[in-house]
Structure formats: C-alpha cells, structure tokens
Scaffold this motif. Sequence first.
Motif, short mmCIF file in Angstrom:
data_model
loop_
_atom_site.label_atom_id
_atom_site.label_comp_id
_atom_site.label_asym_id
_atom_site.label_seq_id
_atom_site.Cartn_x
_atom_site.Cartn_y
_atom_site.Cartn_z
N ILE A 190 0.81 -1.22 0.00
CA ILE A 190 0.00 0.00 0.00
C ILE A 190 0.84 1.28 0.00
N ASP A 191 2.05 1.23 0.57
CA ASP A 191 2.89 2.43 0.56
C ASP A 191 3.28 2.83 -0.86
N LYS A 192 3.24 1.89 -1.80
CA LYS A 192 3.53 2.20 -3.21
C LYS A 192 2.26 2.34 -4.03
N THR A 193 1.23 1.54 -3.73
CA THR A 193 0.01 1.58 -4.54
C THR A 193 -0.93 2.70 -4.15
N HIS A 194 -0.86 3.11 -2.87
CA HIS A 194 -1.81 4.10 -2.34
C HIS A 194 -3.23 3.64 -2.65
N GLY A 195 -3.45 2.34 -2.57
CA GLY A 195 -4.72 1.73 -2.95
C GLY A 195 -5.87 2.15 -2.07
N GLU A 196 -7.04 2.25 -2.70
CA GLU A 196 -8.29 2.54 -2.00
C GLU A 196 -9.35 1.58 -2.51
N PHE A 197 -10.14 1.05 -1.59
CA PHE A 197 -11.28 0.20 -1.92
C PHE A 197 -12.49 0.78 -1.22
N ASN A 198 -13.51 1.13 -1.98
CA ASN A 198 -14.71 1.79 -1.46
C ASN A 198 -14.35 3.03 -0.63
N GLY A 199 -13.35 3.77 -1.11
CA GLY A 199 -12.97 5.03 -0.47
C GLY A 199 -12.08 4.91 0.74
N GLU A 200 -11.72 3.70 1.14
CA GLU A 200 -10.87 3.47 2.31
C GLU A 200 -9.53 2.90 1.88
N PRO A 201 -8.46 3.13 2.67
CA PRO A 201 -7.16 2.54 2.33
C PRO A 201 -7.28 1.03 2.13
N CYS A 202 -6.59 0.52 1.11
CA CYS A 202 -6.70 -0.89 0.75
C CYS A 202 -5.32 -1.53 0.65
N PRO A 203 -4.94 -2.28 1.69
CA PRO A 203 -3.63 -2.94 1.67
C PRO A 203 -3.64 -4.28 0.93
N ALA A 204 -4.74 -4.63 0.28
CA ALA A 204 -4.84 -5.93 -0.41
C ALA A 204 -3.73 -6.08 -1.45
N ARG A 205 -3.31 -7.33 -1.61
CA ARG A 205 -2.31 -7.66 -2.62
C ARG A 205 -2.82 -8.86 -3.41
N ALA A 206 -2.24 -9.05 -4.58
CA ALA A 206 -2.67 -10.16 -5.43
C ALA A 206 -1.50 -10.65 -6.26
N LYS A 207 -1.54 -11.93 -6.59
CA LYS A 207 -0.62 -12.51 -7.56
C LYS A 207 -1.23 -12.26 -8.93
N LEU A 208 -0.39 -11.82 -9.88
CA LEU A 208 -0.85 -11.53 -11.23
C LEU A 208 -0.01 -12.31 -12.24
N ALA A 209 -0.67 -12.85 -13.26
CA ALA A 209 0.01 -13.49 -14.38
C ALA A 209 -0.64 -12.99 -15.66
N PHE A 210 0.17 -12.74 -16.68
CA PHE A 210 -0.33 -12.17 -17.93
C PHE A 210 0.02 -13.05 -19.12
N PHE A 211 -0.97 -13.22 -19.98
CA PHE A 211 -0.79 -13.89 -21.27
C PHE A 211 -1.03 -12.85 -22.36
N HIS A 212 -0.05 -12.65 -23.22
CA HIS A 212 -0.19 -11.71 -24.34
C HIS A 212 -0.81 -12.49 -25.50
N VAL A 213 -2.07 -12.17 -25.81
CA VAL A 213 -2.81 -12.95 -26.79
C VAL A 213 -3.16 -12.16 -28.05
N GLY A 214 -2.61 -11.01 -28.19
CA GLY A 214 -2.84 -10.20 -29.38
C GLY A 214 -1.92 -9.00 -29.33
N GLU A 215 -1.98 -8.19 -30.37
CA GLU A 215 -1.11 -7.02 -30.40
C GLU A 215 -1.37 -6.09 -29.22
N THR A 216 -2.62 -5.98 -28.83
CA THR A 216 -2.96 -5.06 -27.74
C THR A 216 -3.76 -5.71 -26.63
N LEU A 217 -3.90 -7.04 -26.64
CA LEU A 217 -4.77 -7.70 -25.67
C LEU A 217 -4.00 -8.68 -24.79
N ASP A 218 -4.25 -8.59 -23.50
CA ASP A 218 -3.70 -9.51 -22.51
C ASP A 218 -4.84 -10.21 -21.78
N ILE A 219 -4.59 -11.44 -21.38
CA ILE A 219 -5.42 -12.12 -20.40
C ILE A 219 -4.67 -12.00 -19.08
#
Length: 151
Positions: A45-74
């Motif tokens: 959160i110190d880097k994301t400054h995340g907010e969820f429903n207007g409140e500080p949001c320390p949530a984190r998530a694992k992300l994986a990306f598939f590039h499936v087109g010139e401009t599209l990712d899954i």
Amino acid sequence: MEKGILGTKIVTQIGFVVNDIEKTSQAFADFLGVEKPQWSLTDTIDKTHGEFNGEPCPARAKLAFFHVGETLDIELIEPDETPSVWRNVLNEKGEGVHHIAFVVNGMKEKILALEGNGMKLLQRGEYTGGRYAYIDCVDQLKTIVELLEND
C-alpha cells in the motif's frame, strides 16, 4: 463521431479472478500452447496508495499475464484474503471473468464521467508506470471495467 465516455473502444485486457494462479495459468498455457508465465505480486500500500470503497486498501494479489494479441492480454488475479474488488468478486461469484480493461488518458476525468453515468468507482491505486481504477459497470455493461493510465 463521438468517441464514447472513455475516448477509446480498444479492449487491452480481460481479467479473471482465480483461487490458484499456478493451476489456472498452467491450464491457460496448455490451452494456448505457450509457456506458463511467472506470476508477480502487486506492490504494498505504501507504493500503490490503494483505495477500496474510499478506504485505504492494503490488499495484494498474484498476477500473471498472457499476451494474446497485439494489444490484448489475459490477466489472472489471485487475491489475498484482504477485502478488495478482487476478493469480493471471488467470494461472491467464484472464479471467472472479473473485468475488461481499457487504456485511457485523463484518469480523473474518465472516473468523473463514468460516475456521472451511474457507474461507481470501486477500487483504485498505482503501479510502477501508471495507475488503475475499477469501475462498477455491472448494471449497464454486465461487468467491471478497469481503467489503466500509463505515464
């Protein structure tokens, strides 16, 4: 001709919430016939400054990306247990499509325009090189829309 609320109609990402990013990313890799991508963990959160429903949001998530087109990712998202737009959808609806994303210019103006059309800001934050916002467009578009603005 009017360019619509966002000023673009190009979808850049389709996001899925999942319980097991390793298992699901392997399934997508096998389905697409590509290498399984390494996942990354969202910033604190110190880097994301995340907010969820207007409140500080320390949530984190694992992300994986598939590039499936010139401009599209899954994007695969495995959220931690902290309340967030990702966790709420996973808890309420289970695994599956979470959002469609568009790259925009003028994030603040786009959020205001969407809110003016009855679409509520759910969560926002920053990432290295830009910012994101999730907008509740379920009543109108039957999905959450993510706005991405890159520096």
